[in-house]
Design a protein around this motif. Structure first.
Motif, PDB file in Angstrom:
ATOM      1  N   LEU A  92       0.820  -1.210   0.000  1.00 39.95           N
ATOM      2  CA  LEU A  92       0.000   0.000   0.000  1.00 39.95           C
ATOM      3  C   LEU A  92       0.854   1.261   0.000  1.00 39.95           C
ATOM      4  O   LEU A  92       0.552   2.240  -0.680  1.00 39.95           O
ATOM      5  N   LEU A  93       1.928   1.240   0.792  1.00 38.38           N
ATOM      6  CA  LEU A  93       2.744   2.436   0.966  1.00 38.38           C
ATOM      7  C   LEU A  93       3.867   2.541  -0.062  1.00 38.38           C
ATOM      8  O   LEU A  93       4.587   3.541  -0.082  1.00 38.38           O
ATOM      9  N   GLY A  94       4.032   1.510  -0.890  1.00 43.65           N
ATOM     10  CA  GLY A  94       5.120   1.528  -1.857  1.00 43.65           C
ATOM     11  C   GLY A  94       6.465   1.245  -1.246  1.00 43.65           C
ATOM     12  O   GLY A  94       7.507   1.640  -1.792  1.00 43.65           O
ATOM     13  N   ARG A 106       1.591 -13.392   2.151  1.00 46.16           N
ATOM     14  CA  ARG A 106       1.205 -12.905   0.834  1.00 46.16           C
ATOM     15  C   ARG A 106       0.611 -11.505   0.938  1.00 46.16           C
ATOM     16  O   ARG A 106       0.050 -11.138   1.963  1.00 46.16           O
ATOM     17  N   VAL A 107       0.730 -10.750  -0.134  1.00 48.24           N
ATOM     18  CA  VAL A 107      -0.004  -9.490  -0.234  1.00 48.24           C
ATOM     19  C   VAL A 107      -1.467  -9.838  -0.490  1.00 48.24           C
ATOM     20  O   VAL A 107      -1.771 -10.649  -1.377  1.00 48.24           O
ATOM     21  N   LEU A 132      -7.130  -4.507  -1.937  1.00 49.99           N
ATOM     22  CA  LEU A 132      -6.483  -3.321  -2.471  1.00 49.99           C
ATOM     23  C   LEU A 132      -7.105  -2.918  -3.804  1.00 49.99           C
ATOM     24  O   LEU A 132      -7.697  -3.734  -4.502  1.00 49.99           O
ATOM     25  N   THR A 133      -6.934  -1.658  -4.165  1.00 54.29           N
ATOM     26  CA  THR A 133      -7.505  -1.136  -5.416  1.00 54.29           C
ATOM     27  C   THR A 133      -6.462  -1.040  -6.519  1.00 54.29           C
ATOM     28  O   THR A 133      -6.584  -0.219  -7.424  1.00 54.29           O
ATOM     29  N   MET A 134      -5.416  -1.835  -6.458  1.00 55.01           N
ATOM     30  CA  MET A 134      -4.337  -1.776  -7.438  1.00 55.01           C
ATOM     31  C   MET A 134      -4.771  -2.307  -8.796  1.00 55.01           C
ATOM     32  O   MET A 134      -5.550  -3.251  -8.885  1.00 55.01           O
ATOM     33  N   SER A 135      -4.214  -1.731  -9.848  1.00 48.64           N
ATOM     34  CA  SER A 135      -4.442  -2.231 -11.200  1.00 48.64           C
ATOM     35  C   SER A 135      -3.753  -3.582 -11.366  1.00 48.64           C
ATOM     36  O   SER A 135      -2.865  -3.955 -10.578  1.00 48.64           O
ATOM     37  N   GLN A 169      -0.319  -4.972  -9.553  1.00 44.58           N
ATOM     38  CA  GLN A 169      -0.344  -6.238  -8.817  1.00 44.58           C
ATOM     39  C   GLN A 169       0.730  -7.187  -9.333  1.00 44.58           C
ATOM     40  O   GLN A 169       1.415  -7.848  -8.544  1.00 44.58           O
ATOM     41  N   ALA A 170       0.875  -7.262 -10.659  1.00 45.96           N
ATOM     42  CA  ALA A 170       1.901  -8.136 -11.230  1.00 45.96           C
ATOM     43  C   ALA A 170       3.290  -7.683 -10.808  1.00 45.96           C
ATOM     44  O   ALA A 170       4.156  -8.502 -10.463  1.00 45.96           O
TER      45      ALA A 170
END
Length: 277
Positions: free
Chosen positions: A166-168, A178-179, A184-187, A191-192
């Motif tokens: 989330l925070l990079g 695992r994440v 999360l709202t990631m593209s 995610q990849a």
């Protein structure tokens, strides 16, 4: 633990588990992000050295969830943090038994007060993490990059890695788990990218452990899948990159677990009494 997420967190799903808040603080500090932390006096005293840089603690002499929330609200008046970490003593956060309606209502009021202040001061820019510091903790995760109204189970390692994503922040080198991408709202592309990075972290962790106990490093399968995953990512083939990275990650975890089991078995036999006939 149960992870409770969303733009308006629903707190009616108490869970079980324990996560050390200090690991979250270390993740935030790793990228020099701005964080505020508040919790029970006993926790603040125990975690003191971990929160002295970049994190703000309640004043001495004050305890209880009301005081913790009061300090968070006060700090949000002056700070726009990347992460607000709140550790509560509520029975919902500290007991493995079903929480009473009264306890859930009190926790709901505390979290709602913080959430409303966050929305007023820095809408969409802060991650809110509310947790306990003992077994039986429900975990509330909301704010920037968090999927609304999603709940699910997670391990302590999952939470640390998910907050890092989330925070990079770089993934902690010793973290397992695992994440939790569903929260999360990631593209798909991001995610990849995160999954490939996590597979790299896990290969390094497994190699370090296995070589340290005198075993062979991870298999060629782990490395070959990771190499192809990187190539797929560079070619913007996100589906293949995510799938191959996931396979490499699972294989590294399996080989790490097998190495640990073999070590434990050998140590068990070495402790048995020697029988001389």
């Amino acid at each position: 633990s149960d992870i409770l997420t969303g733009a308006a967190p629903d707190l009616r799903r108490p869970g079980a588990g324990v996560v050390a808040p200090e690991t979250i603080i270390a993740t935030v500090r790793r990228i020099s992000a701005v964080g505020i932390a508040a919790g029970p006096r006993e926790w603040m005293e125990a975690a003191g050295p971990a929160i002295t840089e970049g994190f703000v603690a309640p004043s001495e002499g004050e305890a209880g969830d009301e005081a913790v929330v009061k300090h968070v609200l006060g700090r949000l008046d002056f700070w726009l943090p990347d992460l607000a970490l709140v550790v509560l003593d509520s029975p919902v956060m500290t007991e493995t038994t079903e929480a009473s309606p009264a306890n859930m209502s009190a926790l709901d009021a505390h979290v709602s007060a913080i959430w409303q202040m966050m929305q007023a001061r820095s809408p969409g820019n802060t991650v809110l993490l509310v947790m306990g510091d003992s077994a039986g903790a429900a975990i509330v995760l909301a704010g920037r990059g968090v999927q609304a109204s999603h709940g699910g189970s997670l391990t302590p390692g999952d939470l640390t890695l998910t907050v890092a994503a989330l925070l990079g922040a770089p993934f902690p080198s010793s973290s397992s788990g695992r994440v939790q991408f569903p929260v999360l709202t990631m593209s798909d592309a991001v995610q990849a990218e995160k999954q490939v990075a996590l597979a790299q972290q896990r290969e390094a962790l497994a190699d370090s452990y296995l070589l340290g106990i005198g075993a062979d490093a991870t298999s060629e399968m782990v490395e070959s899948d990771l190499v192809v995953a990187r190539s797929a990512l560079a070619a913007h083939n996100t589906d293949s990159a995510f799938r191959l990275a996931s396979h490499s990650l699972s294989q590294a975890d399996a080989e790490l677990a097998a190495g640990r089991a073999e070590l434990l078995e050998s140590e068990r036999w070495s402790r048995l009494p020697l029988l001389v006939l």
